[in-house]
Design an enzyme around this catalytic site. Structure first.
Site, mmCIF file in Angstrom:
data_model
loop_
_atom_site.group_PDB
_atom_site.id
_atom_site.type_symbol
_atom_site.label_atom_id
_atom_site.label_comp_id
_atom_site.label_asym_id
_atom_site.label_seq_id
_atom_site.Cartn_x
_atom_site.Cartn_y
_atom_site.Cartn_z
ATOM 1 N N ARG A 67 0.894 -1.092 0.075
ATOM 2 C CA ARG A 67 -0.119 -0.036 -0.062
ATOM 3 C C ARG A 67 0.806 1.251 0.096
ATOM 4 N NH1 ARG A 67 -3.215 -3.792 2.361
ATOM 5 N NH2 ARG A 67 -4.947 -4.246 0.984
ATOM 6 N N ASP A 125 0.019 -6.663 -3.475
ATOM 7 C CA ASP A 125 -1.464 -6.403 -3.268
ATOM 8 C C ASP A 125 -1.873 -5.532 -4.470
ATOM 9 O OD1 ASP A 125 -3.962 -5.897 -1.848
ATOM 10 O OD2 ASP A 125 -2.713 -6.477 -0.199
ATOM 11 N N HIS A 131 -6.411 -9.678 -4.007
ATOM 12 C CA HIS A 131 -5.438 -8.692 -3.814
ATOM 13 C C HIS A 131 -4.396 -8.746 -4.983
ATOM 14 C CE1 HIS A 131 -6.949 -7.179 0.086
ATOM 15 N NE2 HIS A 131 -6.974 -8.532 0.499
ATOM 16 N N ASP A 174 -6.914 -14.015 1.435
ATOM 17 C CA ASP A 174 -7.992 -13.520 2.055
ATOM 18 C C ASP A 174 -8.848 -12.484 1.102
ATOM 19 O OD1 ASP A 174 -5.651 -11.882 1.635
ATOM 20 O OD2 ASP A 174 -6.518 -10.356 3.109
ATOM 21 N N GLU A 175 -9.830 -12.318 1.623
ATOM 22 C CA GLU A 175 -10.633 -11.236 0.877
ATOM 23 C C GLU A 175 -10.579 -11.558 -0.733
ATOM 24 O OE1 GLU A 175 -10.435 -7.806 3.936
ATOM 25 O OE2 GLU A 175 -8.808 -7.796 2.473
ATOM 26 N N TRP A 203 -6.793 -13.771 11.500
ATOM 27 C CA TRP A 203 -6.884 -12.519 11.430
ATOM 28 C C TRP A 203 -8.278 -11.784 11.926
ATOM 29 C CZ3 TRP A 203 -9.405 -8.887 8.208
ATOM 30 C CH2 TRP A 203 -10.207 -9.432 7.017
ATOM 31 N N TYR A 263 -3.879 -5.032 15.088
ATOM 32 C CA TYR A 263 -3.825 -4.351 13.711
ATOM 33 C C TYR A 263 -3.285 -3.110 14.343
ATOM 34 C CZ TYR A 263 -5.264 -7.817 10.282
ATOM 35 O OH TYR A 263 -5.466 -8.736 9.352
ATOM 36 N N ASP A 309 -2.540 -0.726 12.494
ATOM 37 C CA ASP A 309 -3.017 0.488 11.720
ATOM 38 C C ASP A 309 -4.184 1.089 12.410
ATOM 39 O OD1 ASP A 309 -4.143 -2.083 11.052
ATOM 40 O OD2 ASP A 309 -4.850 -1.251 9.353
ATOM 41 N N TRP A 351 -0.805 -2.745 8.478
ATOM 42 C CA TRP A 351 -1.280 -2.138 7.113
ATOM 43 C C TRP A 351 -1.086 -0.896 6.874
ATOM 44 C CZ3 TRP A 351 -2.071 -6.702 4.401
ATOM 45 C CH2 TRP A 351 -2.382 -7.816 5.308
ATOM 46 N N THR A 352 -0.830 -0.459 5.630
ATOM 47 C CA THR A 352 -0.077 1.006 5.617
ATOM 48 C C THR A 352 -0.979 1.867 4.591
ATOM 49 O OG1 THR A 352 1.599 0.277 3.915
ATOM 50 C CG2 THR A 352 2.101 0.198 5.881
ATOM 51 N N GLU A 353 -2.037 1.507 4.279
ATOM 52 C CA GLU A 353 -3.065 2.730 3.447
ATOM 53 C C GLU A 353 -2.918 3.969 3.999
ATOM 54 O OE1 GLU A 353 -4.149 -0.466 4.811
ATOM 55 O OE2 GLU A 353 -5.599 -1.560 3.230
HETATM 56 C C1 ACM Z 1 -6.424 -8.998 6.227
HETATM 57 O O1 ACM Z 1 -6.270 -8.202 6.903
HETATM 58 N N1 ACM Z 1 -7.115 -8.696 5.205
HETATM 59 C C2 ACM Z 1 -5.522 -10.254 6.313
#
Ligand code: ACM
Length: 546
Positions: A153, A182, A253, A319-320, A386, A411, A413, A461-463
């Site tokens: 990110r 990602d 991702h 994931d996702e 997670w 997390y 972030d 996570w660095t958004e």
């Molecule tokens: C995640 O936070 N989607 C692993």
């Protein structure tokens, strides 16, 4: 400094009132076979901080600092004896580890005992390196004590990654989970597929704040690590007894990869040639096509990844991955039919299992986010839990190893205070105390099942962290509390003495200051750490995911 100011807290400290060892220009270091790396590290770090040569001694009996191994100790355990020695007027520092790693963790304790000056790179006019007589006995609670850093990110330049490895080592953390790919960027050079970085490592602009924000940062963003950079990072980590676990995300991702090679996407559903590297945040609909060509492409990627990273575990994300494109794609539907699968979820499972056996065939183990449990996993595969504890509990109960990293707790972030001044405040409020009271092993697991909890990691996570200073702010001081959770044998969460920890943090803030860490001050963000006017809150009713 009081010896009790060590972070993470050791198993036992016994102080002796009668004296101290002074490291001066005549102090020498002897390294028994296997401990030379820590001797080099000590000479580099303490030598710079105190202006001392810390020359090698030919024989252990002549040395001020003596490093040695004792296999009767657990591998990462150590014992640090600071005392008068055998009549030597200078005294002796005897550091014994169960393995080279144990000696290295003991050296981290030794550094903390020397005060904040030991965290600087040059001595002031008069620097005294004095170690009061004492004995420290110590060993970690968990074998996996990690931090995940998302460099997709926002890219973190190589030197800043090396600095983070030093920060992990200073907190006795031993796993660096390197989130390299990602939707918003591909950060590792793959020689066979150069467009992954030529195209996939750059985006023209970035969303500024939460995805619902109206603001854009119009500076193009990107960067990647060459294979030489990666080799340097892995070797630097190895010298600090840190394992680097690479993450290459499949099948979701993946928009940066699809932007680079449109044939990786579901071309029968979307015009993937029109996709760029994603410039905003959230869950992306563009997932990999379930074709043989895509499998071969990623095998070629993983071949280069395995050649660079010796880690037993390789993280494949998982994931996702929204299944809408697979639902609409005739190619994906034909694949489901041909394989006799029930639905798109089983197709994801087939995708993951392909790489599970591919990695196992090469002597490695797959690890992925807890979604990979849906549809079954091969023996040996492990899960990063997670979405709370549930995935980890299910995995452990079915005999799979687990790393606990629930977003509700670790997390980093997520904002660390509920006040209006937090920079781009996303997610849950999780304070230093909340992290200190995080328990990686949930009560639902029996002692036998709990053995599958390899350990724990904090995820970054660095958004909304566009550079190293922002990462520092989110990570510290909470990583210090996390390190104590991962290393020290703390009592049950409600019984943990947070006030005592907070008191030890006073000395630790001085260490972080000496290291130049832009942590969140206990009184709140400094003026340049605030970000007024940038939306960071999740939309009402939505998950905290940015
Ligand atoms: C995640 O936070 N989607 C692993």
């Amino acid at each position: 400094m009081d010896v009790a100011d060590l972070i993470p807290a050791p198993v036992a400290v016994r102080e002796s009132p009668e004296g101290s060892v002074r490291l001066d220009a005549a102090a020498t270091v002897h390294a028994a076979p296997g401990t030379e790396g820590t001797a080099r590290w000590l000479r580099g770090v303490l030598g710079a901080a105190f202006g001392l040569p810390l020359d090698p001694a030919a024989r252990a009996e002549e040395a001020t600092v003596r490093l040695r191994l004792d296999e009767s100790l657990a591998a990462e355990a150590y014992r640090l004896d600071i005392g008068p020695g055998d009549g030597d007027s200078r005294g002796v520092v005897l550091l014994t580890g169960g393995s080279p790693a144990g000696v290295f963790w003991g050296a981290q304790t030794l550094r903390q005992l020397l005060g904040a000056q030991a965290f600087r790179n040059a001595p002031p006019a008069e620097a005294e390196a004095v170690l009061p007589y004492q004995r420290v006995e110590d060993a970690p609670r968990f074998g996996w004590r990690g931090m995940m850093l998302d460099v997709a990110r926002h890219f973190m330049p190589k030197d800043d990654v090396l600095r983070y490895l030093d920060l992990l080592a200073a907190h006795k953390l031993n796993v660096f989970h390197f989130h390299l790919t990602d939707d918003q960027g591909w950060r590792i050079e793959i020689k066979r597929h150069p467009r992954l970085t030529e195209v996939g490592s750059w985006r023209p602009r970035s969303k500024w704040g939460h995805r619902a924000s109206e603001l854009w940062n119009d500076t193009p963003h990107g960067g990647f690590y060459t294979q030489d950079d990666i080799r340097e990072i892995v070797a630097y980590a190895h010298a600090r007894h840190i394992t680097v676990v690479p993450e290459i995300d499949i099948p979701g991702h993946s928009q940066a990869a699809i932007a680079a090679y449109p044939e990786l996407g579901n071309t029968d559903v979307v015009d993937t040639s029109a996709l760029g590297v994603w410039d905003t945040w959230g869950i992306n609909p563009n997932i990999l096509a379930p074709t043989d060509r895509v499998l071969r492409f990623y095998e070629e990627v993983f071949e280069e990844v395995l050649a660079l990273f010796p880690s037993q575990f390789v993280h494949i994300g998982g994931d996702e991955a929204p299944k809408d494109q697979w639902k609409q794609s005739p190619t994906a539907q034909a694949r489901i039919k041909e394989l006799g699968l029930a639905d798109e979820d089983e197709l994801q499972s087939w995708f993951i299992r392909h790489f599970d056996s591919w990695l196992a065939g090469r002597g490695r183990r797959l690890i992925g986010w807890d979604e990979i449990l849906e549809g079954g996993l091969a023996p040996g595969a492990a899960v990063s839990s997670w979405r709370g504890y549930a995935g980890g509990i299910a995995a452990a109960k079915s005999g799979h190893d687990v790393v606990m990293c629930p977003e509700q707790q670790v997390y980093l972030d997520h904002r660390q205070h509920g006040g209006p001044d937090e920079p781009m405040p996303i997610g849950y409020v999780r304070t230093l105390e909340d992290v200190y009271r995080f328990e990686p092993v949930p009560p639902e697991l029996s002692a036998e099942e709990a053995r599958h909890v390899l350990g724990t990691q904090a995820n970054v996570w660095t958004e909304v962290m566009e550079n190293r200073r922002r990462v520092d702010y989110q990570v510290f001081p909470r990583l210090a509390a996390f390190a104590e959770v991962a290393w020290s044998a703390l009592p049950a969460p409600a019984e943990r003495d947070f006030a005592a920890f907070a008191s030890r943090m006073t000395e630790h803030y001085a260490r972080l200051d000496a290291l130049g860490v832009d942590y969140r001050p206990p009184a709140g963000p400094r003026p340049e750490q605030r970000r007024p006017g940038v939306i960071g809150r999740p939309i009402e009713g939505s998950p905290p995911n940015v």
